[in-house]
Design a protein around this motif. Structure first.
Motif, PDB file in Angstrom:
ATOM      1  N   SER A  37       0.845  -1.195   0.000  1.00 48.87           N
ATOM      2  CA  SER A  37       0.000   0.000   0.000  1.00 48.87           C
ATOM      3  C   SER A  37       0.872   1.234   0.000  1.00 48.87           C
ATOM      4  O   SER A  37       2.034   1.207   0.429  1.00 48.87           O
ATOM      5  N   THR A  38       0.299   2.322  -0.507  1.00 48.24           N
ATOM      6  CA  THR A  38       0.962   3.617  -0.458  1.00 48.24           C
ATOM      7  C   THR A  38      -0.097   4.702  -0.364  1.00 48.24           C
ATOM      8  O   THR A  38      -1.173   4.579  -0.956  1.00 48.24           O
ATOM      9  N   GLY A  39       0.219   5.754   0.374  1.00 49.55           N
ATOM     10  CA  GLY A  39      -0.667   6.906   0.449  1.00 49.55           C
ATOM     11  C   GLY A  39      -0.221   8.029  -0.449  1.00 49.55           C
ATOM     12  O   GLY A  39      -0.762   9.134  -0.405  1.00 49.55           O
ATOM     13  N   ASP A  40       0.754   7.753  -1.313  1.00 49.09           N
ATOM     14  CA  ASP A  40       1.335   8.750  -2.213  1.00 49.09           C
ATOM     15  C   ASP A  40       0.995   8.383  -3.654  1.00 49.09           C
ATOM     16  O   ASP A  40       1.500   7.391  -4.181  1.00 49.09           O
ATOM     17  N   ALA A  41       0.131   9.151  -4.284  1.00 47.76           N
ATOM     18  CA  ALA A  41      -0.289   8.842  -5.653  1.00 47.76           C
ATOM     19  C   ALA A  41       0.882   8.814  -6.619  1.00 47.76           C
ATOM     20  O   ALA A  41       0.895   8.031  -7.577  1.00 47.76           O
ATOM     21  N   SER A  42       1.889   9.659  -6.376  1.00 49.67           N
ATOM     22  CA  SER A  42       3.033   9.697  -7.285  1.00 49.67           C
ATOM     23  C   SER A  42       3.900   8.448  -7.182  1.00 49.67           C
ATOM     24  O   SER A  42       4.701   8.168  -8.069  1.00 49.67           O
ATOM     25  N   ALA A  43       3.737   7.673  -6.104  1.00 50.26           N
ATOM     26  CA  ALA A  43       4.529   6.460  -5.910  1.00 50.26           C
ATOM     27  C   ALA A  43       3.785   5.203  -6.343  1.00 50.26           C
ATOM     28  O   ALA A  43       4.324   4.100  -6.254  1.00 50.26           O
ATOM     29  N   ALA A  64      -2.298  15.768  -4.846  1.00 51.48           N
ATOM     30  CA  ALA A  64      -1.655  15.778  -6.166  1.00 51.48           C
ATOM     31  C   ALA A  64      -0.492  14.790  -6.202  1.00 51.48           C
ATOM     32  O   ALA A  64       0.239  14.651  -5.225  1.00 51.48           O
ATOM     33  N   PRO A  65      -0.370  14.083  -7.335  1.00 48.02           N
ATOM     34  CA  PRO A  65      -1.068  14.261  -8.618  1.00 48.02           C
ATOM     35  C   PRO A  65      -2.468  13.668  -8.676  1.00 48.02           C
ATOM     36  O   PRO A  65      -3.130  13.784  -9.697  1.00 48.02           O
ATOM     37  N   GLY A  66      -2.935  13.013  -7.636  1.00 46.11           N
ATOM     38  CA  GLY A  66      -4.305  12.542  -7.596  1.00 46.11           C
ATOM     39  C   GLY A  66      -4.475  11.113  -8.089  1.00 46.11           C
ATOM     40  O   GLY A  66      -3.598  10.531  -8.720  1.00 46.11           O
ATOM     41  N   GLY A  67      -5.665  10.556  -7.772  1.00 46.28           N
ATOM     42  CA  GLY A  67      -5.935   9.171  -8.101  1.00 46.28           C
ATOM     43  C   GLY A  67      -6.037   8.874  -9.577  1.00 46.28           C
ATOM     44  O   GLY A  67      -5.594   7.824 -10.041  1.00 46.28           O
ATOM     45  N   VAL A  68      -6.628   9.792 -10.346  1.00 42.35           N
ATOM     46  CA  VAL A  68      -6.771   9.547 -11.790  1.00 42.35           C
ATOM     47  C   VAL A  68      -5.400   9.472 -12.454  1.00 42.35           C
ATOM     48  O   VAL A  68      -5.148   8.601 -13.296  1.00 42.35           O
ATOM     49  N   ARG A  69      -4.503  10.363 -12.070  1.00 42.10           N
ATOM     50  CA  ARG A  69      -3.134  10.315 -12.607  1.00 42.10           C
ATOM     51  C   ARG A  69      -2.446   9.014 -12.193  1.00 42.10           C
ATOM     52  O   ARG A  69      -1.667   8.444 -12.976  1.00 42.10           O
TER      53      ARG A  69
END
Length: 212
Positions: A37-43, A64-69
């Motif tokens: 798991s990660t709480g960082d969308a960029s990771a 940011a960058p958000g879930g869609v990204r």
């Protein structure tokens, strides 16, 4: 649990993540377990590449960058992974964006853990999973809206039938006796003709418009 479905979570809500880590193996009878798991969308994309899960759950409302990204990044770097988007509110727009970015399904975060097992297994089996409320929005099925008619030839209908049944590119290639590259080319042409951007939308439109 070597045969369990490996699930990765992309979510910045620790309690939700911990809840699934504890409950998912139990309610699935050992069929699924959270492996990362990660709480960082960029990771997200790097996490998926490193841990190689079968399925990824992505919260759409992340910093940011958000879930869609995150969905788009995962899809571009590990195209074989199945992705299900999740959200805690009723706004359909992020969910639709996630589907267009490559997610195979959407589940509300209000779903009980035991109610998530069957949809997740369906996604792994090649099906798209959408709540009826989101499907109505996706198809534009308001009181005065109707799906636009689509004129398909027999070959295109055969391809659409396989897509709607959840067949993978490899399975379609075997059934149609063509290469996977040809399947991808034909699918891209079909999506353009149907004016949709994903297999999920094509299958939904086929059912709504009575094409099949």
């Amino acid at each position: 649990m070597p045969n369990a479905i490996a699930v990765a979570l992309v979510d910045d809500h620790p309690l939700f993540v911990r809840g699934l880590e504890l409950l998912l193996p139990d309610v699935s009878g050992g069929l699924a377990t959270v492996v990362a798991s990660t709480g960082d969308a960029s990771a997200a994309a790097s996490l998926v590449r490193r841990t190689v899960p079968d399925l990824v759950l992505v919260d759409l409302h992340m910093p940011a960058p958000g879930g869609v990204r995150a969905v788009a990044a995962i899809r571009s770097t590990t195209p074989w992974v199945r992705i299900v988007a999740m959200s805690g509110d009723d706004d359909p727009r992020p969910a639709i964006e996630a589907l267009r970015a490559g997610a195979e399904g959407f589940l509300p975060k209000s779903s009980e853990a035991e109610d998530m097992v069957r949809p997740l297994l369906a996604v792994l089996g090649g099906w798209a999973v959408l709540p009826s409320s989101l499907l109505a929005v996706l198809l534009g099925s308001g009181r005065d809206a109707r799906p636009a008619p689509v004129d398909l030839d027999e070959a295109e209908r055969n391809l659409l039938q396989l897509i709607a049944a959840g067949a993978t590119t490899t399975e379609i290639a075997l059934k149609l006796h063509v290469s996977e590259r040809t399947v991808k080319r034909l699918t891209a042409t079909l999506l353009r003709k149907m004016r949709v951007s994903s297999r999920t939308e094509a299958a939904a439109l086929a059912g709504s418009a009575g094409i099949l």
